[in-house]
Design a protein around this motif. Sequence first.
Motif, PDB file in Angstrom:
ATOM      1  N   ARG A   1       1.019  -1.361   0.138  1.00 18.71           N
ATOM      2  CA  ARG A   1      -0.063   0.122   0.131  1.00 18.71           C
ATOM      3  C   ARG A   1       1.151   1.563   0.020  1.00 18.71           C
ATOM      4  O   ARG A   1       1.821   1.274   0.833  1.00 18.71           O
ATOM      5  CB  ARG A   1      -1.129   0.208   1.262  1.00 18.71           C
ATOM      6  CG  ARG A   1      -2.836  -0.592   0.943  1.00 18.71           C
ATOM      7  CD  ARG A   1      -3.280   0.566   2.359  1.00 18.71           C
ATOM      8  NE  ARG A   1      -3.065   1.511   2.277  1.00 18.71           N
ATOM      9  CZ  ARG A   1      -2.781   2.065   2.620  1.00 18.71           C
ATOM     10  NH1 ARG A   1      -1.942   2.065   3.933  1.00 18.71           N
ATOM     11  NH2 ARG A   1      -2.581   4.040   3.123  1.00 18.71           N
TER      12      ARG A   1
ATOM     13  N   ASP B   1      -2.508   8.710   5.515  1.00 20.10           N
ATOM     14  CA  ASP B   1      -1.480   8.187   7.183  1.00 20.10           C
ATOM     15  C   ASP B   1      -1.241   9.692   7.852  1.00 20.10           C
ATOM     16  O   ASP B   1      -1.140   8.869   9.548  1.00 20.10           O
ATOM     17  CB  ASP B   1      -1.093   6.795   6.325  1.00 20.10           C
ATOM     18  CG  ASP B   1      -0.903   6.547   5.636  1.00 20.10           C
ATOM     19  OD1 ASP B   1      -1.419   6.489   4.563  1.00 20.10           O
ATOM     20  OD2 ASP B   1      -2.131   5.739   5.959  1.00 20.10           O
TER      21      ASP B   1
ATOM     22  N   HIS C   1       2.613  -1.453  10.440  1.00 16.47           N
ATOM     23  CA  HIS C   1       1.011  -2.468  11.618  1.00 16.47           C
ATOM     24  C   HIS C   1      -0.523  -2.537  10.701  1.00 16.47           C
ATOM     25  O   HIS C   1      -1.105  -2.958  10.874  1.00 16.47           O
ATOM     26  CB  HIS C   1       1.262  -2.067  12.893  1.00 16.47           C
ATOM     27  CG  HIS C   1       0.369  -0.889  13.332  1.00 16.47           C
ATOM     28  ND1 HIS C   1       1.302   0.545  13.320  1.00 16.47           N
ATOM     29  CD2 HIS C   1      -0.609  -0.626  13.316  1.00 16.47           C
ATOM     30  CE1 HIS C   1       0.274   1.534  13.785  1.00 16.47           C
ATOM     31  NE2 HIS C   1      -0.568   1.207  13.826  1.00 16.47           N
ATOM     32  N   THR C   2      -0.316  -1.348   9.825  1.00 16.31           N
ATOM     33  CA  THR C   2      -1.491  -1.054   9.241  1.00 16.31           C
ATOM     34  C   THR C   2      -1.910  -1.179   7.431  1.00 16.31           C
ATOM     35  O   THR C   2      -2.380  -0.735   7.316  1.00 16.31           O
ATOM     36  CB  THR C   2      -1.864   0.355   9.523  1.00 16.31           C
ATOM     37  OG1 THR C   2      -1.796   1.267   9.209  1.00 16.31           O
ATOM     38  CG2 THR C   2      -2.265   0.795  11.179  1.00 16.31           C
TER      39      THR C   2
END
Lengths: 554, 324, 133
Positions: free
Chosen positions: C3, C57, C131-132
């Motif tokens: 991503r 983010d 972590h995402t």
Amino acid sequence: MKKKKAAGIDEAKERWERAFAGEPVQEIDFTTVSAEPVEPLYTGDDVAAFDYMRDLGFPGDYPFTRGVYPTMYRGRFWTMRQFSGFGTPRDTNGRYHYLLDHGQTGLSVAFDMPTIMGYDSDHPRAEGEVGRCGVAIDSLRDMEILFDGIDLSKITTSMTINAPASILLAFYLCAGEKKGARFDQMGGTIQNDILKEYIAQKSWIFPPEPSMRLITDILAFCADHVPKWNTISISGYHIREAGSTAVQELAFTLADGFAYVEAGIAAGLDVDVFAPRLSFFFNAHLDFFEEIAKYRAARRIWAKRMREKYGAKDPRSWLCRFHTQTAGCTLTAQQPENNIVRTAFQGLSAVLGGTQSLHTNSMDETLALPSEKAVRIALRTQQLIAHETGVINTIDPLAGSYFVEAKTREMEEQAEAYFRKVDELGGVVKAIEAGFFQREIGRSAYEYQKAVEREKKIVVGVNRFQIEGEKIEIPILKIDPEVEIEQRNAVRKVRADRDNDKAARELARLPEAARGGDNLMKVILDCARCYCTEGEIIDGLKGVFGEYQEPAVF
Amino acid sequence: MRNDIDIAKLIGDFTRGSVAAAARLITIVEDGGAAAETVMDAVFPLAKGAYRVGFTGPPGAGKSSLVYALARLFRRKGRELGIIAVDPTSPFSGGALLGDRIRMQNLADDPGVFVRSLASRGSLGGISNCTDEVADLLDAFGKNLVFIETVGVGQSELEIAEKAHTVVVILVPESGDGVQAMKAGLMEIGDIFVMNKADHPDAIGAARVLEDTLRIKDIPPGSWMPPVVLASALKGEGIEEIAARIEEHRRHLEGCGLLEAKRRRVLHSRVRDALMDRMERRIWDNSDIRSMIESKMEEVYAGRVSPSRLVRELEEYFTGTLKL
Amino acid sequence: MARKIRVLIAKPGLDGHDRGAKVVANALRDAGMEVIYTGLHQTPEMIAESAIQEDVDVVGMSILSGAHMTMFPRVMELLKQKGAAYIKIVGGGIVPEEDVGKLEALGVAKVFGPGTDTRNIVDFIEKSCAHTA
């Protein structure tokens, strides 16, 4: 320079070249901070085409490479002028008295962001910003407090203000007037260099065209009424701080200067009427000799262009007089005491380069505005240069140095290449619209950052000679949040206490004056006298001039 | 929150007008995959038929400024606006600098405008692969007018014609020899041509040359004749006229039934493209097929088997053995 | 395909010094991130709205004018109000040590001081978003 070579010199040079090639050299980048290569040695060969009278001349004489005045520091030291301002006008007035008591010879005003951007201290956009990076000035009242106890007919003041320069100048002139000084007695400078705002500092309000009109109005007004006033401080400092190279600083600054001269001429002014009051403002950056060459090249280029291209006849129109500030962007938060030394070297290069006025940075400026102690050391740095080093005993001591003369010539040529590029783009304003300067600067800034990260360029204390787990232990200036509240109340009081009918009447004249061709300084002065605030005057002009939108340039 | 792909909840929030949910759905759609498909399945039927205007032209022509000026104008007329601004992805790093918001200052806190910056992400056309889907999302979110601003290089000029109902081509007098330098293709797809920087001395001349060239095109009577509008985005000149032309073009398309025809054509090619994409992936994602192909390639490398013969053999294998 | 990390780089308030913001934006782009640069003179409302529409983010704010104790908390408050408190905030510019502590206590993930290597900024953002992913 003797044309005929000494016998055996070529053979000796070759011997040295062989010896040099035969030895190990350090694994260092031998380039200037602007990434310009530097030869290990310069000799007469590097200045073979040199002609003393054409390239140097004498101090105070065309082309002024050696200095703008015949006596330079033998006649008078450069003005020691520390840029300062913070908090309320009363706070800054205190700092001014401190500096004057400690031997400063001229004043320099740093304004807060709302003042710079044309907002009063009680405007919503001013929230959190009042008095933080300079002094808050909302009206003539504030200017009177700022200079309380200071005779404006006897001291010169430089005001770092651009888009609203006309207004702050009006406030200053009216403040002097109220203390009995005449306009023609008052001397000083307003930065008033809007072109470099679009390029580098980015504190704009109006679009370029009306901004240039305000500037030519100021040129005309001061020529008639404030003859001692330096109307523009054509600046390279900010261009350099934004990340440009030394040549870009030199070229873009002078290009802006040419644009102002052309604007003044286009507005119908005689070049010899306004040009003598144009001045410059350069950066004093890390590379010692590059900076000295830069200043000398600036003087030579300006003199030549003013005389040859713009046909100025008054020798004072040919003078590139300048103020210098040591490079803020080179200061580190790590081991701040090192900044004292950096500033000393930089200040020295400005003096050896023939500056008329100098500001030396304080060691704590990466962390906050300067504390009293830090600014005192900065001032002492200048006094040490002036009184102890002896460099002031002779004029332009580095003239004739093979390296310095070669470098001066090289920078002149590189600047000329940029001038041609700008001409191709249709001039400075078109080049700004095309994002040319901004792109050049952005690229240089990014390349320098990469060079530092790859350790091709060393920053002591940051990528070499660091201290693990360093603790910063110097006192820092803190701005009391009360300042904002105090200033907000103060401006509201000014609006309440003044003759509001009169103020409204004067403000009402602004839009028509802006739309018409009259000199705006007159109506701005009238507004100033009846305590109209900066924000009110700016809003009056914004309605007609509009606001500038920045282009997307990386 | 990043891990929380509870699409049903997001869609619920989306239908209740949550900007954050809409933005998150756009990201999911951009990233592609099964989640994107789930989103589009739910969102597509909610689209109400927003009118789409594409903006293209060479870099430096002032597209962003023009889009901004038009956006403010349409907002004053009460339209709900979505703006998709596409910038190129760096082929070296895969990253992108998306700077279109710089020119959109006063729209940033207008709740009636939703601005989304997309990186082209390697799409050959220079426009993002998910532009249609993002436009659908904004449409379903309640935006009745969607602006799509493209990169201005590559083939994006041509792709925009498939994404937008009205294509506005923005040029400047210094676009080098005006018409000649224009990519073949731009002339064909432009519904409205804007000569920006109208105060430039060459602007009127360049506009005239453009008009002449357009008139030479074989345009059947009753068809749309692309107008050339002089404008200065920075000075706010010509904006009203451009807006009027956009409305005029829309009425023309509606009147001739072309709007519906185009909508159907575009949807058809969307299905076709997605299908081709899927079929392609089915083949290449299948490791058995891939290794089989690689092994049979030796015959082709050796010159014993022609590429087309290998493909016929593979086709038989797919349909016969694999029942693809 | 991993991503893409989306970052909003913003210049709040009246401060016009964008050298650092642009250098960082370029560095993040070179590290493969998608960087939305807002331009100068942003209000906290503009920054929060942009951050949400762009579904970033991370929001990075650069302030050299001393207004950081007003700007950072205001932006964070707005993001919280709009249900986007998950967006990580980082910052840079001229922020004295003791204010760094205060800001981090308020929830700013990291304040990068003068002289920070951009690679550290890239690392920090990559790790924060890992972590995402």
